[in-house]
Scaffold this active site. Structure first.
Site, mmCIF file in Angstrom:
data_model
loop_
_atom_site.group_PDB
_atom_site.id
_atom_site.type_symbol
_atom_site.label_atom_id
_atom_site.label_comp_id
_atom_site.label_asym_id
_atom_site.label_seq_id
_atom_site.Cartn_x
_atom_site.Cartn_y
_atom_site.Cartn_z
ATOM 1 N N ARG A 80 1.292 -191.673 -23.686
ATOM 2 C CA ARG A 80 0.329 -192.705 -23.103
ATOM 3 C C ARG A 80 -0.906 -191.971 -23.578
ATOM 4 N NH1 ARG A 80 -2.142 -194.958 -18.298
ATOM 5 N NH2 ARG A 80 -3.484 -193.646 -17.297
ATOM 6 N N ARG A 121 29.883 -155.506 -15.081
ATOM 7 C CA ARG A 121 28.479 -155.921 -14.067
ATOM 8 C C ARG A 121 27.178 -156.399 -14.512
ATOM 9 N NH1 ARG A 121 25.337 -152.879 -10.155
ATOM 10 N NH2 ARG A 121 25.925 -154.203 -7.867
ATOM 11 N N CYS A 149 31.260 -172.177 3.108
ATOM 12 C CA CYS A 149 30.443 -171.464 4.690
ATOM 13 C C CYS A 149 29.780 -170.467 4.985
ATOM 14 C CB CYS A 149 31.307 -172.392 5.907
ATOM 15 S SG CYS A 149 32.003 -174.659 5.295
ATOM 16 N N GLU A 188 21.143 -170.285 -2.435
ATOM 17 C CA GLU A 188 22.014 -169.357 -3.634
ATOM 18 C C GLU A 188 21.079 -167.858 -3.893
ATOM 19 O OE1 GLU A 188 25.251 -169.918 -3.927
ATOM 20 O OE2 GLU A 188 25.748 -168.167 -4.813
ATOM 21 N N GLY A 189 20.528 -167.645 -2.669
ATOM 22 C CA GLY A 189 19.711 -166.356 -2.608
ATOM 23 C C GLY A 189 18.558 -166.449 -2.778
ATOM 24 N N GLN A 233 -5.721 -180.840 -25.030
ATOM 25 C CA GLN A 233 -5.290 -179.338 -25.511
ATOM 26 C C GLN A 233 -4.330 -178.749 -23.978
ATOM 27 O OE1 GLN A 233 -8.001 -176.011 -26.657
ATOM 28 N NE2 GLN A 233 -6.657 -175.338 -28.454
#
Lengths: 378, 320, 262
Positions: free
Chosen positions: A267, A310, A123, A362-363, A278
């Site tokens: 299809r 990192r 949270c 998540e950003g 194309q």
């Protein structure tokens, strides 16, 4: 440099994809349509060891690397991005404990998740603070022998089913992000009020709610680290969780690509399969190119986690690129299916609806770009 | 010229048709027949008509019911010392179980599920499908004789004018030997239909069925050919059939050997559910219905007239 | 109790089968290998027996190329205790495979109580190995098994025959049982199972080690080719009531003689 998966990783991927195909895909449409929480499927996935991949072996986890984790997550997202959001939320909640908890806390909170099926929520977001996470207003006050939490959280995944909440709040709003602290809360604690389930565009099988905290008392031993450690824990968590969430976009994109290729070969229009036109070929080429590039970013970002290096910059690349690509790819999938793609009878419109959220949580893709620029211009 | 023994399975007093297919194709070789148990003179004549020289009836205790060991023991004892180059049998449930064990008693090889063959100067060369029929290959046998071959029923077809044999019948004392795995009980096949997703033969009704009661004619057809009945989305949406019967994009995906679509237009949603059917038959009054582009055999006509006739013709073919 | 499960590694059902240019076999370079689907039922049955007989040992045996070990690893990840691999080409015939399996079982030093296999391998669809193996080992066998009960040494096996009828066999261990679909529901290999499988013993032998050579081949394949293209669909006019029966009879006849589906 070896780009191939190890034999074991291929087996792990095989199992996860088998689960996605046999257990998730046949149920995805109904769970999406009805907004049904996938508790049976979640439990089965847990029984097979596909959940909570972030728990270290010392606390009962299987011992997966971060790369193993994204391989699994991508495969489960191939089955259903919405269900995977519920599955992943466990890791997003447990990661702060893995990163910021002490040994006693890890035993107390993580190990039970390896012994029985449990669900978690983290949270952070509030109605007034999403991207500006540093400005969250939920208060964590010192009540002597316990903490007291007051505030409101929003868009909390798994909220209606969680056995454990990891809550971010602040001990002093004036300290801004330096006051942010992370604390583990029992959802059954007096004073916690769950909002109604949100009616969403996609990820509809995922249970998302607001959560209100009214003078919620939490034991002192539940704070992860010291007051003020929360921001660093959160940032560190993101370095692990952003590649994970990106892998979900990757799985959804791969599914959209596979469906588009199959449909284009089948299809016919103007006398030939549309795969011969194309315009369609170029769309599929773009999709394939983006999926491959996204995969490499996701794997690299996770590999860096495993190397102990990192990875903030690459994690942001992965999250933004994979989610933005997934949006484009799923939109093109609907386009390739044409009128049929617009119908709920066919699986692609759900993929397009699901893709949108991954650009936001998540950003957001915009926040990711700020992160990237900051890293690049240091 | 090769000396061939054809093991013949008998069902309800009749030799299984695959035996006749095999005998017909063995013209030019010397073919004897071995049967476990008794055989009527009429059946022996039938075998003779198709080319059998000698018909050996192997009789003995414990051979009334099939057992792999009993039959293998009885046949191997009979075959020993008889100079057969080849032993043929039908690749039926029994044949597939019995022949490998029997062949091993002679340390010999078995070419199984063969769909066609020739004898080149007394030497067998067969054709068989592999990889679930995705490719064909030539199959030959080597090593100790006799060589064993099992033939897929219905693959050779009946020879139009077979060369007759003398059909001399004789009784042989047979020894079942030690039987360790014996049938203690037989359970008849239940009448409950196979699920659509597992069915080998499917008959589907479309919107042209007009109502649910009319599905009766499809059920009758299905009963004769052992099929499961399905429905198109249009039929289900119109209330003619429950959703559980729906074949298609939002229904079940099926992969039968034979798919008979009655009054189904062949919309893309339907094709998605049945496109991997091996053989597709379509019945539709509209000659331009899309289903005809996918059908191997298309019948343009009124399904309410055609389906009952189809049922009767299948009944004739299957001797029901 | 010693249980042996014989597994084969076969091309995945979605794999496109392409004959080699000289027709000697099929292209294997880009094949995705899986455990033969029928063998999964055999592995599962072995594990079910082990559940009620915890002291039982389940050994999974495979004769084939060592290049890919998917089938054995999957079986061990599902719960088999150890594995034996006999290194051989992937195109051995049934006789050679059965002889190699027998050799491997003999060499293990464990006397078999129960041998489980799938009823057929979906590559050569020969349906022979279980019976050949049983005969070589001088054991009774039941194939196409859809029901299995074991009580002490007493076995009750339900065999499925034409038309869906069932023959119920009674026999004793040791015996060979060839599993059909529907015998049980194979479990997934769990991820912890996959990790544990790495440490389980895997013995490897050559064909010579188990007493098999080229001279054991009984069936030779050659001339691999794709089946002829399906002919274009035929359309028949049954709108004229007088010609209807003729047309329908013609189609029914073609379904038997040409399509061979009925």
């Amino acid at each position: 440099m070896d780009f191939s998966l190890s034999t074991e990783q291929r087996e792990i991927q095989e199992l996860a994809l088998k689960f996605a195909r046999n257990e998730m895909i046949p149920q995805a449409h109904e769970h999406d349509e009805k907004g049904k929480f996938p508790d049976e499927i979640f439990r089965k996935a847990w029984e097979l060891g596909l959940i909570n991949t972030c728990i270290p072996p010392e606390y009962g986890g299987t011992g997966f690397s971060a790369v193993d984790g994204v391989i699994i997550s991508e495969a489960l997202a191939y089955g259903c991005m919405g269900m995977n959001t519920s599955f992943m939320a466990n890791d997003l909640a447990l990661l702060p404990i893995v990163i910021g908890g002490n040994d006693e806390q890890k035993k107390r909170f993580l190990t039970p998740f390896t012994q029985e099926f449990r669900i978690a929520s983290f949270c952070l977001t509030e109605p007034g603070n999403g991207s500006d996470a540093g400005g969250i207003k939920t208060q964590i006050k010192d009540g002597g022998d316990h903490w007291i939490i007051n505030g409101e959280k929003m868009w909390i995944t798994n909220a209606g089913y969680a056995h454990l909440f990891v809550v971010y709040g602040t001990v002093d709003v004036n300290l801004k992000h330096k006051g942010i602290s992370a604390i583990v809360v029992d959802p059954k604690t007096v004073g916690i009020e769950l909002g109604k389930k949100e009616d969403k565009m996609g990820h509809r099988s995922s249970d998302t709610r607001g959560v209100r905290f009214n003078n919620v008392k939490v034991p002192k031993e539940n704070m992860l680290g010291k007051p003020g450690d929360g921001w660093a824990i959160a940032m560190n968590t993101l370095d692990h969780s952003r590649p994970l969430v990106a892998s979900s976009a990757l799985g959804g994109a791969q599914r959209a690509l596979d469906l588009s290729i199959a449909y284009a070969k089948d299809r016919t229009q103007f006398g030939v399969p549309i795969a011969k036109h194309q315009a369609v070929q170029f769309m599929i080429a773009e999709m394939g190119m983006k999926v491959e590039a996204a995969r490499l970013l996701v794997y690299k970002a996770s590999w860096m986690c495993d190397q102990g290096v990192r990875n903030t910059e690459v994690a942001s690349y992965a999250k933004a690129f994979a989610s933005d690509s997934c949006m484009q790819i799923t939109t093109d999938a609907v386009q390739i299916y044409g009128g049929y793609g617009y119908s709920r009878e066919y699986p692609v419109e759900k993929l397009m609806r699901d893709a949108k959220l991954i650009q936001i949580y998540e950003g957001t893709s915009q926040i990711q770009r700020l992160v990237m620029a900051r890293e690049l211009l240091k | 010229m090769a000396n061939v023994l054809v093991f013949t399975e008998v069902h309800d007093g009749h030799v299984k048709p695959v035996t006749l297919e095999i005998l017909g194709k063995l013209a030019g070789q010397t073919a004897d027949v071995a049967v476990i148990g008794d055989l009527s003179a009429e059946q022996v004549s039938l075998l003779a008509k198709n080319g059998a020289q000698n018909v050996h009836k192997l009789k003995g205790a414990n051979l009334d019911k099939y057992s792999p060991e009993g039959y293998a023991n009885a046949l191997s004892e009979f075959i020993k010392g008889k100079n057969y180059d080849y032993v043929f049998g039908g690749a039926t449930s029994m044949g597939k179980d019995l022949l490998p064990r029997l062949a091993t008693k002679f340390d010999a090889g078995l070419a199984s599920d063969v769909v066609n063959f020739t004898f080149d100067g007394g030497s067998f060369a067969g054709t068989r499908p592999l990889f679930a029929g995705k490719c064909l290959a030539k199959v030959e046998l080597t090593g100790p004789k006799p060589h064993f071959v099992s033939i897929r029923p219905n693959a050779l077809g009946m020879t139009a004018n077979p060369t007759a044999g003398s059909g001399t019948a004789s009784d042989v004392n047979a020894n079942a030997g030690d039987i360790r795995a014996a049938i203690k009980e037989m359970i008849k096949a239940t009448s409950t239909k196979v699920d659509l997703t597992e069915a080998n033969i499917i008959v589907t009704g479309g919107r042209a069925m007009k109502n649910a009661e009319n599905f009766k004619i499809l059920n009758e057809l299905a009963d004769v050919i052992g099929a499961t009945v399905g429905a198109s989305r249009a039929a289900v949406d119109s209330g003619f059939a429950p959703h559980a019967m729906q074949v298609g994009q939002t229904g079940k995906t099926v992969a039968p050997t034979l798919y008979i679509a009655c009054g189904v237009s062949g919309a893309i949603q339907h094709l998605a559910g049945m496109r991997t059917s091996k053989v597709i038959v379509a019945i539709n009054s509209d000659p331009d219905a899309p289903i005809f582009t996918r059908a191997d055999y298309g019948i343009v006509g009124d399904l309410f007239q055609v389906v009952p006739v189809l049922t009767e013709e299948f009944k004739k073919l299957l001797g029901k | 109790m010693n249980i042996f499960v014989c597994v084969k590694q076969v091309p995945d059902t979605e794999t496109k089968i392409i004959p080699t240019s000289d027709g000697s076999f099929i292209e294997t370079a880009s094949i995705k290998w899986i455990m033969n689907p029928y063998d999964e039922f055999a592995v599962e049955q072995a594990l079910l027996v082990k559940q009620t007989n915890p002291a039982a040992n389940v050994t999974v045996v495979r004769v084939g190329s060592t290049k890919d070990t998917e089938a054995l690893r999957t079986a061990m990840a599902m719960g088999a205790d150890d594995a034996i691999l006999v290194d051989a080409a992937d195109n051995l015939d049934s006789y050679s495979i059965a002889k190699a399996l027998k050799g491997a079982i003999d060499k293990s030093g464990k006397k078999p109580d129960l041998i489980l296999t799938g009823k057929q391998a979906i590559d050569d669809d020969a349906l022979q190995v279980p019976q050949i193996l049983a005969e070589m080992l001088k054991l009774p066998s039941v194939a196409v098994v859809v029901g299995f009960e074991l009580s002490g040494t007493a076995v009750k096996a339900k065999r499925e025959v034409e038309g869906g009828a069932i023959e119920v066999y009674e026999l004793s261990t040791p015996c060979v049982i060839a599993a059909n679909k529907g015998l049980n529901t194979p479990r997934y290999a769990s991820l912890p199972g996959i990790m544990k499988a790495k440490k389980k013993p895997l013995a490897q032998h050559s064909l010579a080690d188990v007493g098999v050579s080229d001279a054991d081949r009984r069936v030779k394949y050659s001339g691999f080719r794709l089946p002829p293209e399906k002919p274009a669909g035929k359309k028949f006019d049954a709108t004229d009531a007088t010609k209807q029966r003729e047309v329908v009879a013609q189609v029914v006849g073609l379904l038997r003689t040409e399509a061979k589906v009925i």
